[in-house]
Design an enzyme around this catalytic site. Structure first.
Site, short mmCIF file in Angstrom:
data_model
loop_
_atom_site.label_atom_id
_atom_site.label_comp_id
_atom_site.label_asym_id
_atom_site.label_seq_id
_atom_site.Cartn_x
_atom_site.Cartn_y
_atom_site.Cartn_z
N TYR A 27 0.84 -1.20 0.00
CA TYR A 27 0.00 0.00 0.00
C TYR A 27 0.88 1.26 0.00
O TYR A 27 0.38 2.37 -0.15
CB TYR A 27 -0.95 0.03 1.21
CG TYR A 27 -1.85 -1.18 1.35
CD1 TYR A 27 -2.10 -2.02 0.27
CD2 TYR A 27 -2.46 -1.49 2.56
CE1 TYR A 27 -2.92 -3.13 0.39
CE2 TYR A 27 -3.28 -2.60 2.69
CZ TYR A 27 -3.51 -3.42 1.61
OH TYR A 27 -4.30 -4.52 1.75
N TYR A 101 5.51 -6.02 -9.31
CA TYR A 101 4.87 -6.74 -10.42
C TYR A 101 5.95 -7.00 -11.48
O TYR A 101 6.00 -6.30 -12.50
CB TYR A 101 3.72 -5.92 -11.02
CG TYR A 101 2.58 -5.67 -10.05
CD1 TYR A 101 1.77 -6.72 -9.60
CD2 TYR A 101 2.30 -4.38 -9.59
CE1 TYR A 101 0.72 -6.48 -8.71
CE2 TYR A 101 1.25 -4.14 -8.71
CZ TYR A 101 0.47 -5.20 -8.26
OH TYR A 101 -0.56 -4.96 -7.39
N LEU A 194 -17.56 -3.52 2.11
CA LEU A 194 -18.60 -2.61 1.59
C LEU A 194 -18.75 -2.77 0.08
O LEU A 194 -19.41 -1.97 -0.57
CB LEU A 194 -18.24 -1.16 1.94
CG LEU A 194 -18.07 -0.89 3.44
CD1 LEU A 194 -17.58 0.52 3.70
CD2 LEU A 194 -19.38 -1.15 4.18
#
Ligand code: A2P
Length: 300
Positions: A27, A101, A194
């Site tokens: 993050y 990545y 959510l």
């Protein structure tokens, strides 16, 4: 997120009573989380031991010899000497190296041989726990077969305390995996409770699935309790024993998402919400579905 936004959100959350903070190296904001926690400790709002921080081992760091240095890098960013929980973020290994990545010359992600037991066992995650760098160890996005690989490993020292899933909400309620994990005393932690941020650029979210928070039933149950569809979704999960980690950068919604402990859904309402399950994912991770350990080919 803009520099500083994460630290601000963490401080608002701590003031609103949150103590469980879910993070990850990828993050790229662990330094801000750490800074916010240190500030709140310095203000005398709480002590380090009041916080429950979960960090994650990224896919390029699966080889056993990389596990401890990767955790130590997270600890340094956080300015902490231990994390409460450290989990394998995904059961798929990517080629180790600087890039999170790693790509080949054709732009294809470079997979790597995956040995989940080796990442788990005594020279890797289990050793980090023995060294006191982490209190508890767990996994994330493991299917039943992958959990069994760890649980049935000869010489297993610690079993995973949790299996965090990238989504758990009324439209994908994970009931089969939840039942299995209950049997094994593994806690399910629901990321995206959510229904995600619906940002197609974030791990290519499937925006064809309708927005969870616009669901009629969730909104009508919400009216009865003077709560929002978001609060009903969160309450549904905690009432069935799923830990929720809703994400918000908005102070009003951060507070709203914590106001779910002053009401209780009836058994009928829980059953009605169960029936919303669509068995479809917002987060399918289809771009990695040819990885030998892609977890979502199996039913659960
Ligand atoms: P924001 O940061 O603007 O509040 P999930 O936790 O499932 O990934 O969902 C996160 C998304 O839901 C974010 O886009 C967040 O936006 C939004 N969100 C968080 N809390 C609420 C809420 N109580 N009501 C509506 N949207 C919310």
């Amino acid at each position: 997120t803009p520099e500083g936004a994460c630290a601000e959100a963490v401080k608002v959350a701590i003031d609103a009573g949150y103590r469980h903070i879910d993070g990850a190296f990828i993050y790229f904001n662990e330094h801000e989380v750490g800074q916010a926690i240190q500030e709140k400790i310095a203000e005398g709002k709480m002590k380090r031991e009041d916080i429950f921080y979960c960090g994650k081992l990224w896919c390029t760091c699966h080889p056993p010899e990389l596990v401890r240095p990767t955790l130590e890098r997270t600890l340094k960013l956080l300015q902490m000497d231990y994390v409460d929980l450290y989990i394998i973020e995904l059961p798929m290994a990517f080629q180790p190296g600087e890039s999170i990545y790693p790509l080949d010359e054709n732009g294809k992600l470079l997979y790597y041989k995956t040995d989940l037991c080796a990442t788990w066992e005594d020279k890797a995650l289990e050793a980090c726990k023995d060294a006191g760098l982490v209190k508890s160890i767990g996994v994330s996005n493991f299917n039943r077969r992958q959990l069994e690989l760890i649980l049935n490993k000869p010489g297993l020292k610690y079993k995973p305390v949790c299996n965090q899933v990238v989504e758990c909400h009324p439209y994908l309620n994970q009931s089969k995996l939840l039942n299995y994990c209950r049997e094994k005393e593994i806690i399910i932690v629901g990321y995206s409770p959510l229904g995600t941020c619906r940002d197609g650029s974030w791990w290519r979210v499937n925006v064809k699935l309708p927005p969870l928070l616009e669901d009629k039933l969730l909104n009508s149950i919400g009216k009865k309790y003077n709560k929002t569809a978001a609060q009903i979704s969160l309450r549904y999960n905690i009432q069935r024993g799923v830990v929720v980690i809703p994400k918000s950068f908005n102070p009003q919604r951060i507070k709203e998402n914590a106001e779910i402990f002053d009401f209780c859904l009836t058994d009928e309402e829980m059953k009605a919400i169960d029936s919303l399950h669509k068995n479809e994912r917002y987060v399918e991770l289809l771009m990695w579905n040819d990885h030998p350990e892609y977890p979502f080919h199996d039913d659960y």
